[in-house]
Design an enzyme around this catalytic site. Structure first.
Site, PDB file in Angstrom:
ATOM      1  N   TYR A 141      36.582  44.685  27.832  1.00 37.99           N
ATOM      2  CA  TYR A 141      36.908  45.589  26.727  1.00 37.99           C
ATOM      3  C   TYR A 141      35.693  46.374  26.236  1.00 37.99           C
ATOM      4  O   TYR A 141      35.819  47.391  25.566  1.00 37.99           O
ATOM      5  CB  TYR A 141      37.513  44.823  25.540  1.00 37.99           C
ATOM      6  CG  TYR A 141      38.923  44.311  25.788  1.00 37.99           C
ATOM      7  CD1 TYR A 141      39.586  44.544  26.990  1.00 37.99           C
ATOM      8  CD2 TYR A 141      39.605  43.602  24.821  1.00 37.99           C
ATOM      9  CE1 TYR A 141      40.862  44.075  27.217  1.00 37.99           C
ATOM     10  CE2 TYR A 141      40.884  43.131  25.038  1.00 37.99           C
ATOM     11  CZ  TYR A 141      41.510  43.367  26.240  1.00 37.99           C
ATOM     12  OH  TYR A 141      42.782  42.899  26.455  1.00 37.99           O
ATOM     13  N   LYS A 192      38.984  33.585  36.667  1.00 33.19           N
ATOM     14  CA  LYS A 192      39.530  34.036  37.952  1.00 33.19           C
ATOM     15  C   LYS A 192      38.346  34.019  38.917  1.00 33.19           C
ATOM     16  O   LYS A 192      37.999  35.040  39.546  1.00 33.19           O
ATOM     17  CB  LYS A 192      40.147  35.440  37.779  1.00 33.19           C
ATOM     18  CG  LYS A 192      40.965  35.909  38.955  1.00 33.19           C
ATOM     19  CD  LYS A 192      42.293  35.189  39.114  1.00 33.19           C
ATOM     20  CE  LYS A 192      43.038  35.709  40.330  1.00 33.19           C
ATOM     21  NZ  LYS A 192      44.191  34.876  40.718  1.00 33.19           N
ATOM     22  N   ASP A 224      46.081  32.858  36.461  1.00 30.15           N
ATOM     23  CA  ASP A 224      47.492  32.963  36.854  1.00 30.15           C
ATOM     24  C   ASP A 224      48.180  31.611  36.719  1.00 30.15           C
ATOM     25  O   ASP A 224      49.317  31.504  36.231  1.00 30.15           O
ATOM     26  CB  ASP A 224      47.647  33.547  38.267  1.00 30.15           C
ATOM     27  CG  ASP A 224      46.613  33.030  39.251  1.00 30.15           C
ATOM     28  OD1 ASP A 224      45.654  32.348  38.835  1.00 30.15           O
ATOM     29  OD2 ASP A 224      46.763  33.299  40.453  1.00 30.15           O
ATOM     30  N   ASP A 248      43.274  37.549  25.231  1.00 33.67           N
ATOM     31  CA  ASP A 248      44.180  38.465  24.548  1.00 33.67           C
ATOM     32  C   ASP A 248      45.611  38.186  24.998  1.00 33.67           C
ATOM     33  O   ASP A 248      46.539  38.048  24.193  1.00 33.67           O
ATOM     34  CB  ASP A 248      43.766  39.907  24.917  1.00 33.67           C
ATOM     35  CG  ASP A 248      44.436  40.939  24.042  1.00 33.67           C
ATOM     36  OD1 ASP A 248      45.167  40.560  23.118  1.00 33.67           O
ATOM     37  OD2 ASP A 248      44.231  42.138  24.299  1.00 33.67           O
ATOM     38  N   ASP A 252      48.668  35.518  22.925  1.00 36.81           N
ATOM     39  CA  ASP A 252      49.982  36.024  22.511  1.00 36.81           C
ATOM     40  C   ASP A 252      51.091  35.208  23.155  1.00 36.81           C
ATOM     41  O   ASP A 252      52.093  34.877  22.515  1.00 36.81           O
ATOM     42  CB  ASP A 252      50.143  37.497  22.910  1.00 36.81           C
ATOM     43  CG  ASP A 252      49.753  38.428  21.771  1.00 36.81           C
ATOM     44  OD1 ASP A 252      48.966  37.988  20.901  1.00 36.81           O
ATOM     45  OD2 ASP A 252      50.228  39.577  21.741  1.00 36.81           O
TER      46      ASP A 252
END
Ligand code: NAD
Length: 360
Positions: A141, A192, A224, A248, A252
């Site tokens: 980000y 990852k 994943d 992020d 959620d």
């Protein structure tokens, strides 16, 4: 020394829900000897109206001078079409950046009384209690270079950079291990590393930090798989430690396992232990001013503030227990109401939590 707490009610339902937290704070100060001084400030749309900017200098100065900030929520339709730099959300991003809030803690806790509100089967989520520790000021980000460029063949190409330095990884890992030490003592670091070099380093540094925490169990998981496990068997997790982007998305996902946005608090911490605490929901302009908003996410944010920035662990526990008790007694705001329960307003829910604290 008396610690300072800055309260920023914000917009929409912000003032109504923060008023409940202030009532609880008044009770803790007057009857339980909590030694804090409370200040107020403007952030968001209300600050644009009063001072012409979403983060006035005075608010920032008070925030820097406080041990913790409690925020309601900012934003609303009134400010959606104003100049981008003046929008309420800009104030929120700016205060987070100015305070150096690099660690975002988002619990996903399912109170047993609300198991029916989850989209998953009750047995999969009952007593769910996960803490997601998300790195908040680095990663893709913020990485440079970034942008959209035109290639030699004329087509456009968008690009971002995933970058993490050892010190950034180390400091967020320490937060996760410290938090796990106050919980079940398990950290699952999500990366990852099989594809992304930046998270290969992430995995190495997290493993190194773990050597200083022999009592904490560390597991690594690819993102994943973590997403799959969160909906398959979420109770296997205690603390999930992850990057800005993965956090992020996963936070959620995890929060929705609990079914209700009005129940979930969050903390964003700086390296000196100060922090900003806020419910994860927005300013809910559709229900503002009606005394129907759920104040429990804000009260649980106050509990996190007491736990992490003021180290008043007992009072923090008591607020959580009081929330649990009012739910057990069948009190529900409209958003979590179900058949057979008593529907109460924002104020009545706040009063009920104080009563539960007084009669514990
Ligand atoms: P929202 O979270 O405000 O509302 C989504 C839905 O959930 C609405 O139906 C709302 O009524 C309901 N809801 C939210 N909180 C509730 C509560 N405590 N009790 C009962 N119901 C509740 O999201 P949105 O509608 O997308 O955004 C509204 C405004 O809030 C926008 O201006 C947005 O930019 C802003 N926002 C602010 C923050 C923040 O301050 N951290 C976060 C998200 C959105």
């Amino acid at each position: 020394m008396t610690k300072k707490i800055l309260i920023l009610p914000g917009d929409g339902i912000g003032p109504e829900i923060v008023a409940q937290a202030e009532k609880v704070l008044a009770y803790l100060i007057n009857e339980r000897g909590l030694d804090v001084a409370i200040e107020h400030g403007l952030l968001g749309g209300c600050a644009v109206d009063a001072a012409g900017v979403p983060l006035p200098d005075d608010t920032l100065a008070k925030a820097k001078d406080s041990a913790a900030v409690l925020l309601g929520a900012v934003g609303g339709p009134k400010w959606e079409s104003i100049e981008r730099a003046l929008r309420p959300e800009r104030g929120l991003l700016a205060i987070r950046a100015h305070l150096g809030l690099f660690a975002n803690l988002r619990p996903a806790v399912l109170f047993p009384e609300l198991a029916a509100a989850s989209s998953l089967k009750a047995e999969v989520v009952s007593n769910l209690d996960i803490m997601i520790v998300r790195e908040l000021t680095g990663g893709i980000y913020f990485g440079e270079p970034r942008g959209i460029r035109t290639l030699d063949d004329g087509q456009r190409q968008g690009f971002n950079t995933l970058v993490y330095s050892e010190s950034e990884i180390e400091r967020i890992a320490r937060i996760a291990f410290d938090v796990a030490g106050k919980r079940q003592g398990r950290v699952c670091s999500v990366d990852k590393a099989n594809v992304l070099e930046a998270t290969e380093l992430w995995r190495e540094v997290v493993s190194d930090v773990a050597k200083g925490y022999p009592d904490i169990e560390l597991q690594h998981m690819y993102v994943d798989n973590a997403a799959m496990q969160l909906v398959r068997a979420p109770k296997q997790f205690d603390v999930i430690l992850t990057t800005n982007l993965f956090g992020d998305i996963l936070s959620d996902l995890a929060s929705m396992l609990t079914g209700s946005i009005g129940m979930l608090p969050s903390a964003s911490l700086a390296s000196d232990g100060s922090g900003m605490y806020e419910p994860i929901h927005g300013s809910a302009p559709d229900i503002a001013g009606q005394d129907i908003a759920n104040p429990l996410a804000t009260l649980l944010s106050l509990s996190m503030l007491l736990r992490y920035s003021l180290v008043e662990v007992k009072l923090a526990d008591e607020i959580e227990q009081a929330v649990s008790r009012v739910l057990k007694e069948g009190l529900r705001t409209k958003d979590i109401h179900s058949a057979g329960m008593k529907c109460v307003g924002t104020n009545e829910m706040g009063d009920a939590v104080i009563k539960a604290l007084q009669t514990k």
